[in-house]
Design an enzyme around this catalytic site. Sequence first.
Site, short mmCIF file in Angstrom:
data_model
loop_
_atom_site.label_atom_id
_atom_site.label_comp_id
_atom_site.label_asym_id
_atom_site.label_seq_id
_atom_site.Cartn_x
_atom_site.Cartn_y
_atom_site.Cartn_z
N HIS A 65 -6.83 -4.98 9.85
CA HIS A 65 -6.59 -4.76 8.42
C HIS A 65 -5.28 -5.40 7.96
O HIS A 65 -4.32 -5.53 8.71
CB HIS A 65 -6.66 -3.27 8.04
CG HIS A 65 -5.55 -2.39 8.53
ND1 HIS A 65 -5.73 -1.05 8.77
CD2 HIS A 65 -4.24 -2.64 8.81
CE1 HIS A 65 -4.59 -0.51 9.15
NE2 HIS A 65 -3.67 -1.45 9.19
N ASP B 71 0.80 -1.22 0.00
CA ASP B 71 0.00 0.00 0.00
C ASP B 71 0.84 1.27 0.00
O ASP B 71 2.06 1.22 0.20
CB ASP B 71 -0.95 0.00 1.22
CG ASP B 71 -0.24 -0.41 2.51
OD1 ASP B 71 1.00 -0.42 2.54
OD2 ASP B 71 -0.93 -0.71 3.49
N GLU C 173 -9.55 -1.97 5.26
CA GLU C 173 -10.27 -1.62 6.47
C GLU C 173 -11.51 -2.51 6.63
O GLU C 173 -11.92 -3.19 5.67
CB GLU C 173 -10.68 -0.14 6.38
CG GLU C 173 -9.48 0.80 6.31
CD GLU C 173 -8.72 0.92 7.63
OE1 GLU C 173 -8.23 -0.10 8.16
OE2 GLU C 173 -8.60 2.04 8.13
N ASN D 277 -7.32 -3.00 13.91
CA ASN D 277 -8.69 -3.38 13.52
C ASN D 277 -8.69 -4.60 12.58
O ASN D 277 -9.71 -4.91 11.98
CB ASN D 277 -9.41 -2.20 12.85
CG ASN D 277 -8.73 -1.74 11.57
OD1 ASN D 277 -7.76 -2.36 11.13
ND2 ASN D 277 -9.23 -0.68 10.98
C1 GLP Z 1 -0.07 0.08 8.56
C2 GLP Z 1 0.10 -0.73 7.29
C3 GLP Z 1 -0.22 -2.18 7.52
C4 GLP Z 1 0.51 -2.69 8.75
C5 GLP Z 1 0.12 -1.88 9.95
C6 GLP Z 1 0.76 -2.40 11.24
O1 GLP Z 1 -1.40 0.36 8.81
N1 GLP Z 1 -0.72 -0.23 6.23
O2 GLP Z 1 0.16 -2.93 6.39
O3 GLP Z 1 0.19 -4.04 8.95
O4 GLP Z 1 0.52 -0.55 9.69
O5 GLP Z 1 1.74 -1.53 11.72
P1 GLP Z 1 2.62 -1.79 12.99
O6 GLP Z 1 3.57 -2.87 12.63
O7 GLP Z 1 3.31 -0.49 13.20
O8 GLP Z 1 1.71 -2.17 14.10
#
Ligand code: GLP
Length: 291
Positions: free
Chosen positions: A138, A67, A143, A136
């Site tokens: 994702h 993304d 989402e 959440n």
């Molecule tokens: C963002 C990314 C996700 C990732 C998430 C978790 O939202 N778009 O792909 O899984 O962060 O992040 P963290 O590892 O900082 O908890």
Amino acid sequence: MEVIIRPNADAAADLVARIIARELRSNPRLALGLATGCTMESVYARLVRMHREEGLDFSSCRTFNLDEYVGLPGNHPSSYRRYMNHHLFVQVNIDLQNTHLPDGMATDLVAECANYERLIAECGGIDLQLLGIGQNGHLGFNEPLSALRSRTRVKILSPMTRAQNAPLFPKPDQVPHRAITMGVGTILDCRRCLLLATGEEKAAIIAKAVEGPITSMVSATALHLHPECTVILDEAAGGQLKESDYYHWIFENQPEWEPFHEVLSPFAKNGIQATDQSEKQRVEAMSDALE
Ligand code: GLP
């Protein structure tokens, strides 16, 4: 789905990095799906160390990130392009032409999403997709209520996601409202999925993702539909799972995991995060020079 619970976050990241390295060694032209977020930083630090110390070769590898934020140019400090350049690409021998992220600045976002799907297809599909998980549930930025067959598209970010990602921006109101993300269906098309989650704050959502029913309210539950999905956790993230003993038993008894049974690698023991200050500055300078 297989669930592997390692004693701590270092050991979990270590296992993920070793699985990626193994796949890359057996297929130098690996199409590798990549993820961002704090959890992944220690995986990338390990891959960089393997490149330097063991000659792990990225020269023919192709990458596709999950993304990118809409409205952030690649040289924005909080863009995912900047994150990837900084944590991995400038530190290994990958050809930047072979690294792909959606373009959040595209004037025609719909065309950009279709183009991203086309690029993945032209590459022969993604061999191994690395995944994190949001609070959440994702995957990427899929989402709650993302269709289980969705493809790459623009998604509006939920208040929870914007709050979760706010520390990565100078001010909370600077978190973009939209992102381009691979769809759940795009992710399910990858040949192998590897999800990493660590820390107590992920325990509740991991319990839902692993042991809950499949629902589009928690995108990660779609991974139950994937024929080759491994979820790697530390004890804290696995803290609310009911069937941990069973998952441990599988890891101990499944022949496929035998090569990974030995105690933590030296990387985990040494605490890979403790990069010295001059090394940090060198990497900053290399990332800046790219932009
Ligand atoms: C963002 C990314 C996700 C990732 C998430 C978790 O939202 N778009 O792909 O899984 O962060 O992040 P963290 O590892 O900082 O908890």
